[in-house]
Design a protein around this motif. Structure first.
Motif, PDB file in Angstrom:
ATOM      1  N   ASP A 132      37.925  30.791  24.086  1.00 59.04           N
ATOM      2  CA  ASP A 132      39.350  30.914  24.368  1.00 59.04           C
ATOM      3  C   ASP A 132      40.054  31.460  23.134  1.00 59.04           C
ATOM      4  N   GLY A 151      27.996  42.829  37.533  1.00 55.66           N
ATOM      5  CA  GLY A 151      28.800  41.967  36.650  1.00 55.66           C
ATOM      6  C   GLY A 151      28.015  41.763  35.360  1.00 55.66           C
ATOM      7  N   GLU A 152      28.731  41.356  34.321  1.00 52.87           N
ATOM      8  CA  GLU A 152      28.081  41.267  33.002  1.00 52.87           C
ATOM      9  C   GLU A 152      26.798  40.449  33.004  1.00 52.87           C
ATOM     10  N   ARG A 172      38.229  39.032  33.695  1.00 52.09           N
ATOM     11  CA  ARG A 172      38.203  38.454  32.352  1.00 52.09           C
ATOM     12  C   ARG A 172      38.735  39.434  31.298  1.00 52.09           C
ATOM     13  N   ALA A 173      39.201  40.579  31.720  1.00 54.90           N
ATOM     14  CA  ALA A 173      39.947  41.505  30.856  1.00 54.90           C
ATOM     15  C   ALA A 173      41.411  41.361  31.261  1.00 54.90           C
ATOM     16  N   TRP A 196      37.330  43.655  22.274  1.00 59.38           N
ATOM     17  CA  TRP A 196      36.572  44.634  21.489  1.00 59.38           C
ATOM     18  C   TRP A 196      35.746  45.540  22.375  1.00 59.38           C
ATOM     19  N   VAL A 224      43.931  38.307  26.049  1.00 57.85           N
ATOM     20  CA  VAL A 224      43.481  36.903  26.083  1.00 57.85           C
ATOM     21  C   VAL A 224      42.023  36.821  26.538  1.00 57.85           C
TER      22      VAL A 224
HETATM   23  C1  LIG Z   1      38.019  34.963  25.379  1.00 56.64           C
HETATM   24  C2  LIG Z   1      37.118  36.100  25.760  1.00 56.64           C
HETATM   25  C3  LIG Z   1      36.821  37.079  24.828  1.00 56.64           C
HETATM   26  C4  LIG Z   1      35.979  38.142  25.179  1.00 56.64           C
HETATM   27  N1  LIG Z   1      35.763  39.147  24.266  1.00 56.64           N
HETATM   28  C5  LIG Z   1      35.060  40.245  24.648  1.00 56.64           C
HETATM   29  C6  LIG Z   1      35.043  41.403  23.807  1.00 56.64           C
HETATM   30  O1  LIG Z   1      35.664  41.427  22.735  1.00 56.64           O
HETATM   31  N2  LIG Z   1      34.346  42.477  24.254  1.00 56.64           N
HETATM   32  C7  LIG Z   1      33.708  42.506  25.462  1.00 56.64           C
HETATM   33  O2  LIG Z   1      33.108  43.522  25.821  1.00 56.64           O
HETATM   34  N3  LIG Z   1      33.729  41.413  26.264  1.00 56.64           N
HETATM   35  C8  LIG Z   1      34.396  40.304  25.896  1.00 56.64           C
HETATM   36  N4  LIG Z   1      34.527  39.253  26.755  1.00 56.64           N
HETATM   37  C9  LIG Z   1      33.744  39.260  28.002  1.00 56.64           C
HETATM   38  C10 LIG Z   1      34.317  40.200  29.055  1.00 56.64           C
HETATM   39  O3  LIG Z   1      35.678  39.895  29.267  1.00 56.64           O
HETATM   40  C11 LIG Z   1      33.526  40.020  30.339  1.00 56.64           C
HETATM   41  O4  LIG Z   1      32.142  40.126  30.084  1.00 56.64           O
HETATM   42  C12 LIG Z   1      33.881  41.093  31.356  1.00 56.64           C
HETATM   43  O5  LIG Z   1      35.265  41.262  31.470  1.00 56.64           O
HETATM   44  C13 LIG Z   1      33.247  40.687  32.696  1.00 56.64           C
HETATM   45  O6  LIG Z   1      33.515  41.658  33.689  1.00 56.64           O
HETATM   46  P1  LIG Z   1      32.937  41.393  35.131  1.00 56.64           P
HETATM   47  O7  LIG Z   1      33.456  42.464  36.021  1.00 56.64           O
HETATM   48  O8  LIG Z   1      31.474  41.145  35.079  1.00 56.64           O
HETATM   49  O9  LIG Z   1      33.558  39.982  35.583  1.00 56.64           O
HETATM   50  P2  LIG Z   1      35.093  39.573  35.795  1.00 56.64           P
HETATM   51  O10 LIG Z   1      35.969  40.320  34.876  1.00 56.64           O
HETATM   52  O11 LIG Z   1      35.156  38.105  35.757  1.00 56.64           O
HETATM   53  O12 LIG Z   1      35.397  40.093  37.265  1.00 56.64           O
HETATM   54  C14 LIG Z   1      35.026  39.365  38.392  1.00 56.64           C
HETATM   55  C15 LIG Z   1      36.218  39.295  39.325  1.00 56.64           C
HETATM   56  O13 LIG Z   1      35.876  38.523  40.487  1.00 56.64           O
HETATM   57  C16 LIG Z   1      37.038  37.827  40.883  1.00 56.64           C
HETATM   58  N5  LIG Z   1      36.652  36.737  41.770  1.00 56.64           N
HETATM   59  C17 LIG Z   1      36.159  35.511  41.474  1.00 56.64           C
HETATM   60  N6  LIG Z   1      35.934  34.805  42.588  1.00 56.64           N
HETATM   61  C18 LIG Z   1      36.275  35.601  43.636  1.00 56.64           C
HETATM   62  C19 LIG Z   1      36.266  35.437  45.033  1.00 56.64           C
HETATM   63  N7  LIG Z   1      35.837  34.311  45.604  1.00 56.64           N
HETATM   64  N8  LIG Z   1      36.716  36.452  45.814  1.00 56.64           N
HETATM   65  C20 LIG Z   1      37.154  37.617  45.251  1.00 56.64           C
HETATM   66  N9  LIG Z   1      37.184  37.820  43.926  1.00 56.64           N
HETATM   67  C21 LIG Z   1      36.744  36.834  43.120  1.00 56.64           C
HETATM   68  C22 LIG Z   1      37.657  37.383  39.580  1.00 56.64           C
HETATM   69  O14 LIG Z   1      39.009  37.058  39.732  1.00 56.64           O
HETATM   70  C23 LIG Z   1      37.431  38.619  38.704  1.00 56.64           C
HETATM   71  O15 LIG Z   1      38.542  39.494  38.738  1.00 56.64           O
HETATM   72  C24 LIG Z   1      35.404  38.203  26.460  1.00 56.64           C
HETATM   73  C25 LIG Z   1      35.716  37.225  27.409  1.00 56.64           C
HETATM   74  C26 LIG Z   1      36.570  36.199  27.063  1.00 56.64           C
HETATM   75  C27 LIG Z   1      36.917  35.178  28.115  1.00 56.64           C
END
Ligand SMILES: Cc1cc2nc3c(=O)[nH]c(=O)nc-3n(C[C@H](O)[C@H](O)[C@H](O)COP(=O)(O)OP(=O)(O)OC[C@H]3O[C@@H](n4cnc5c(N)ncnc54)[C@H](O)[C@@H]3O)c2cc1C
Length: 413
Positions: free
Chosen positions: A256, A380-381, A42-43, A60, A56
């Motif tokens: 979004d 994860g978050e 999601r980054a 921040w 996208v």
């Molecule tokens: C529009 C938007 C704005 C945001 N703004 C901010 C901000 O300004 N500041 C901030 O700190 N946070 C913000 N966030 C939130 C932030 O992006 C997320 O909290 C963070 O990136 C989550 O990281 P993660 O590793 O927990 O999950 P993810 O980044 O989702 O990583 C999980 C990974 O698992 C993968 N995956 C899914 N299913 C499978 C599978 N079956 N097999 C293998 N891999 C798989 C996915 O492709 C992904 O790469 C925003 C999010 C969005 C959508």
């Protein structure tokens, strides 16, 4: 593709990259397995024709004074921008004169005071129960909730919302948050384009089924979004009904961003915000000239964003043009050109933007984060108690899961 490793990290977003980095430092054989053809999850930073880095997903560095990604960005040679965010008193007065904005800020502060008090009491309730029925600002408070939580206040647990900790220091990476996370993970052993479909944890070693074959490992860290777990996109044998239930208590809201190129942008100060409307829930926030660029970053949340995703880029753009013309006059439309948008709810590997707890489910975060049999770890978050919904929350849970694995392996040696 290695078929035998010590640890498989599933998901190469913020949490997965942080976890795999720590495991590699500890000299464990680890493999990052990511469904997409890129790291970051999601980054995600994309570039327009002029080379501007458009985030996208996350943009921040929230709680920047204690955000581990800041140190990583500096170590990776990226630039940190410390301009205060537009929501900190950088509001354009055009459709929100000073006195009215101050009145809204007061309502916002009072709402959070009531939230703080209510969270001390036993039980939970929808955060909407704390709205003052007589306040004219309830629609805008609800719109703001869609930007903060991705959902309107009636869907959000007040206990969980209160647990979020922010230091109110917000910076940005000029080259993009997505660039930062993918760059940090670039040298890790990884399999991209490789969704995991099943995890069998019956035998002595875990068996992880992917599109490109099976991998055996001692341990795994599962970092996929809570909505992906809730949708059972990964099957567990034996089943983990408690995990799935916890994930269902932590849905991902919808948020979004649409980026628009703006002609004659110099008319505006750098990094200011305007709401499309100040009296309705279905409205977007418009960040004009982020980094001084001739761009508008439009932020859509909740039911409004979910509805617009159905119509794709033109639906987002038409909505934004109509709101911006309402604020700046109809001639403004000629100055706007859509650059890009990404619908996160429609994204099969995210299924939403970031997690909130539905009422009664604040403790699901702890349940989701609990390891199973010291072999299956979750990060994860959504697993973060105080930094959920953020990229640094993802980092901290990923690094913590890696530390637990390292500690257990040292004990059993
Ligand atoms: C529009 C938007 C704005 C945001 N703004 C901010 C901000 O300004 N500041 C901030 O700190 N946070 C913000 N966030 C939130 C932030 O992006 C997320 O909290 C963070 O990136 C989550 O990281 P993660 O590793 O927990 O999950 P993810 O980044 O989702 O990583 C999980 C990974 O698992 C993968 N995956 C899914 N299913 C499978 C599978 N079956 N097999 C293998 N891999 C798989 C996915 O492709 C992904 O790469 C925003 C999010 C969005 C959508």
């Amino acid at each position: 593709m290695p078929s035998e490793v010590d640890v498989v990290v599933i998901g190469g977003g913020s949490a997965g990259v942080a976890a795999a980095k720590r495991l590699r430092q500890a000299r464990l054989r680890c493999l990052l397995v990511e469904a997409r053809p890129r790291l970051g999850g999601r980054a995600w930073t994309v570039h327009d024709a002029s080379g501007h880095a458009l985030d996208v997903g996350c943009g921040w560095l929230h709680s920047a004074d204690r955000n581990p990604w800041v140190g990583v960005a500096q170590a990776e040679g990226l630039s940190i921008d410390k301009t205060p965010p537009p929501w900190m008193n950088r509001q354009l007065e055009r459709n929100f004169p000073g006195g009215e904005f101050a009145d809204y800020r007061k309502a916002f502060t009072e709402f959070y005071q009531r939230l703080d008090e209510a969270a001390q009491r036993p039980g939970d309730a929808p955060a909407s129960s704390l709205l003052d029925p007589a306040s004219r600002w309830n629609p805008l408070l609800n719109a703001t909730s869609t930007y903060i939580s991705g959902a309107e206040l009636d869907r959000v647990s007040l206990k969980d919302l209160d647990r979020y900790h922010s230091t109110d220091v917000n910076w940005r990476v000029v080259e993009g948050y997505g660039t930062l996370i993918s760059k940090h993970g670039a040298a890790l052993p990884q399999m991209l384009d490789c969704p995991v479909g099943a995890i069998d944890h019956r035998g002595r070693r875990l068996r992880i089924e992917t599109r490109k074959g099976a991998i055996a490992a001692d341990q795994a860290i599962v970092t996929v979004p809570s909505a992906v777990l809730a949708a059972e996109r990964i099957g567990f044998t034996p089943a983990l009904p408690q995990k799935i239930e916890a994930a269902r208590g932590l849905p991902l809201g919808v948020d979004d961003k649409l980026f628009i190129a703006l002609d004659g942008a110099e008319e505006f100060e750098t990094s200011v915000r305007v709401f499309g409307h100040t009296d309705r829930v279905a409205t977007a926030g418009y960040h004009l000239r982020p980094f001084g660029w001739p761009i508008i970053e439009c932020y859509f949340g909740g039911a409004c964003a979910a509805e617009l995703e159905k119509g794709g880029e033109s639906a987002f753009f038409d909505f934004a043009v109509s709101e911006l013309c309402g604020v700046f006059g109809s001639a403004f439309a000629r100055r706007l050109k859509p650059l890009c948008v990404h619908g996160w709810q429609s994204d099969p590997f995210a299924l939403g933007a970031y997690s909130y707890a539905s009422p009664g489910n604040a403790d699901c975060r702890a349940t989701l984060a609990e390891p199973v049999d010291d072999r299956l770890f979750f990060a994860g978050e959504a697993c973060s108690r105080h930094d959920f919904s953020t990229a640094h929350g993802g980092y901290l849970t990923g690094a913590a899961a890696a530390e637990q694995i390292i500690a257990r392996r040292n004990i059993s040696r």
